[in-house]
Design an enzyme around this catalytic site. Structure first.
Site, PDB file in Angstrom:
ATOM      1  N   GLU A   1      13.542  85.699  68.034  1.00  8.34           N
ATOM      2  CA  GLU A   1      13.585  86.383  69.322  1.00  8.34           C
ATOM      3  C   GLU A   1      12.374  85.955  70.129  1.00  8.34           C
ATOM      4  OE1 GLU A   1      13.529  90.809  71.457  1.00  8.34           O
ATOM      5  OE2 GLU A   1      13.565  90.657  69.264  1.00  8.34           O
TER       6      GLU A   1
ATOM      7  N   ASN B   1      15.451  88.422  76.091  1.00 10.45           N
ATOM      8  CA  ASN B   1      15.689  89.720  76.733  1.00 10.45           C
ATOM      9  C   ASN B   1      15.850  89.553  78.236  1.00 10.45           C
ATOM     10  OD1 ASN B   1      15.164  91.985  74.576  1.00 10.45           O
ATOM     11  ND2 ASN B   1      13.586  90.424  74.239  1.00 10.45           N
TER      12      ASN B   1
ATOM     13  N   GLU C   1      19.969  89.502  75.252  1.00 10.39           N
ATOM     14  CA  GLU C   1      19.883  90.921  74.908  1.00 10.39           C
ATOM     15  C   GLU C   1      19.750  91.752  76.185  1.00 10.39           C
ATOM     16  OE1 GLU C   1      16.721  91.526  72.162  1.00 10.39           O
ATOM     17  OE2 GLU C   1      17.488  90.086  70.697  1.00 10.39           O
TER      18      GLU C   1
ATOM     19  N   ASP D   1      20.819  95.848  73.323  1.00 11.05           N
ATOM     20  CA  ASP D   1      19.503  96.090  72.721  1.00 11.05           C
ATOM     21  C   ASP D   1      19.166  97.573  72.702  1.00 11.05           C
ATOM     22  OD1 ASP D   1      17.109  95.449  71.579  1.00 11.05           O
ATOM     23  OD2 ASP D   1      16.141  94.809  73.437  1.00 11.05           O
TER      24      ASP D   1
ATOM     25  N   GLU E   1      15.830  96.313  63.982  1.00 14.24           N
ATOM     26  CA  GLU E   1      14.450  96.012  64.353  1.00 14.24           C
ATOM     27  C   GLU E   1      13.496  96.958  63.631  1.00 14.24           C
ATOM     28  OE1 GLU E   1      14.323  94.554  68.822  1.00 14.24           O
ATOM     29  OE2 GLU E   1      15.242  96.533  68.706  1.00 14.24           O
TER      30      GLU E   1
END
Length: 544
Positions: free
Chosen positions: A304, A359, A391, A421, A478
């Site tokens: 990520e 993101n 995301e 997310d 996560e």
């Protein structure tokens, strides 16, 4: 002081006009009182000369009458001109100093009035409180009901504020939906100021009936006081404005006193904004990469991308400090694209099986050209769309679901995968999961990190996992910080996981070293192929 000078100039002009009128009246009175006397004397003088001058006398008498009539009419004309000019000047002065919609002072005249209040308060050992009142939701009223209703709301607001103010206060409209007021108070009785602010907030929070249109707004009020090292008009208004914005951040519909921490926070925010404007084009913002591990096989699945600021003086700055400011000042798009470009160029050289997650902020999801910008970036960097996962947070879906559907659909058509997310922390409904073609759900770290300590967190993780399985969606957990959390997750379902157990986010050069150790970098031309890859799961365990 400017208003005082203008009043003095007006008084001087009025005095000059009265002098002219006085001279004209005096001349008429002198003519009326002594005109006959001089005419008789002239007549006797002419008779002594022995001539019949009756015609001349009559002419002089008529001239006297004519001059008198002319003087009276001229006096009347001058008086009327003075009255009209005075009224016109007063109208002009009123228009120059007041807001025509509400009747309050405009910004310039309010500043003069506050300066007069400061001078008077200093002589009487009192302080001056200054409030800035901002209507929350006024733009929506204008957009939904039109500007006529908006104007009616402003007039109603001015009436409420005027009723709340003590005698001797000054009020002004200084912006579209922003008012400012100032009044003297006893420095030892600040509760009187708070009572005024509380009334304004409470009354403006009630529904309005504006010519048959029912509306509802609220008010955020910031207050500053002159006796706290703030003796100028500009300083008072600036501090009150800072406090008003603090009231908005705290939830609106409230009043807040200014304190020094607000100004320090504002200075820090402005420094961050200046750094963003300088640092984005200068390449100070860099991609960092956090490992994503397949918890079933233990193999490295991808990374990520996270943004970091390589500040020239402070070193590495975490995104919590600058992402919010970037969104507020409209720089989040440029920042994101800059960091993604670097990440795509770096990830292009990895093993093609490794994925990259990025993101997208809620602000970016409002951009109808977002999909085109991302696709253009992929083409320019040569990074495969099939290796990219975008995301999107839950909260970004609510403002414009239709636009989000269009953007996500365009990205999906190019082979880009979409992840929801921080699932469970926002307000997503099952309808969103059905309406939008998500490929993956990411369980927020707040649930994962407490899964062994909080039965509710464990229940939520299990429920999300079963929901994802029923919808055929992949799941990423996560916040995996230790082996106990990993073991608990593996007992619940199949996940891709990330967290500090697998390593902290790392810069590009550290990623290259990691991938080189695992033979996950493509073989360069001319080098002997190396196919003896270590077991990826064992190597992952070794690096924990």
């Amino acid at each position: 002081m400017a208003s005082m000078f203008s009043r003095e100039r007006q008084d001087r002009r009025d005095n000059a006009d009265f002098v002219i009128i006085g001279i004209a009246v005096s001349a008429l009175l002198i003519l009326a009182a002594f005109g006959n006397y001089y005419l008789e004397a002239l007549k006797e003088h002419l008779l002594r000369l022995g001539a019949d001058n009756s015609g001349l006398v009559i002419g002089l008498l008529l001239l006297n009458v004519a001059l008198t009539i002319y003087g009276v009419r001229r006096y009347s004309d001058v008086r009327r001109e003075v009255i009209e000019r005075t009224a016109a000047e007063r109208r002009a002065q009123t228009l120059a100093s007041t807001d025509p919609l509400t009747g309050f002072f405009n910004r310039r005249a309010l500043g003069d009035a506050i300066e007069d209040l400061l001078l008077t308060a200093a002589q009487k050992r009192r302080a001056v409180a200054t409030m800035i009142i901002d209507l929350d939701g006024f733009k929506t009223i204008n957009d939904v009901h039109g500007h006529l209703t908006g104007d009616n709301l402003l007039r109603a607001t001015a009436d409420i504020v005027q009723k709340a103010l003590p005698v001797g206060a000054a009020g002004g409209r200084i912006g579209g939906d922003e008012f400012a007021v100032a009044f003297p108070f006893d420095p030892d009785r600040a509760t009187a100021v708070e009572a005024t602010a509380d009334y304004i907030v409470e009354r403006l929070g009630k529904p309005f009936d504006l010519a048959g249109v029912h509306t509802h707004v609220s008010a955020s009020v910031g207050i500053a006081r002159s006796d706290h090292d703030c003796g100028s008009v500009d300083a008072l208004l600036r501090r009150a404005d800072i406090a008003m914005h603090a009231a908005k951040k705290l939830g609106r519909s409230r009043y807040v006193w200014f304190d020094g921490s607000m100004e320090r926070e504002l200075q820090s925010r402005n420094a961050i904004e200046a750094g963003l404007r300088r640092g984005i084009p200068d390449g100070e913002f860099l991609p960092y990469f956090e490992q994503q591990i397949d918890l079933v096989s233990g193999s490295l699945h991808g990374f990520e991308m996270l943004a970091r600021w390589q500040h020239p003086e402070r070193g590495i700055v975490l995104p919590d400090e600058f992402i919010g400011v970037a969104e507020e000042c409209g720089l989040i798009g440029d920042l994101s694209m800059s960091v993604m470009r670097q990440a795509f160029e770096e990830a292009r050289g990895w093993d093609p099986q490794l994925t990259l997650s990025v993101n997208i902020s809620p602000s970016q999801l409002k951009d109808p050209w977002l999909a085109q910008k991302l696709l253009k970036l992929l083409v320019e960097t040569g990074f495969s769309a099939e290796r990219l996962e975008v995301e999107i947070t839950e909260s970004s879906l609510f403002e414009n679901l239709g636009l989000a559907q269009s953007i996500i659909g365009s990205l999906k058509n190019q082979g880009i995968r979409i992840a929801l997310d921080d699932f469970g922390t926002g307000y997503s409904s099952l309808a969103h999961l059905r309406a939008l073609p998500f490929d993956r759900i990411k369980i927020d770290r707040s649930f994962v990190s407490s899964i062994n300590d909080n039965p509710e967190s464990a229940a939520i993780v299990t429920a999300i996992t079963r929901l994802a399985e029923s919808l055929h969606l992949a799941v990423t957990a996560e916040g995996i910080e230790d082996e106990l959390i990993e073991a608990r997750l593996r007992s619940i379902g199949s996940y891709k996981g990330q967290g500090w157990m697998f390593g902290r986010p790392m810069p590009a050069d550290a990623v290259r070293r990691l991938l080189a150790e695992r033979n996950l970098l493509p073989v360069r031309r001319g080098e002997e192929p190396q196919r003896r890859r270590m077991n990826n799961r064992d190597r992952t365990r070794r690096t924990r």
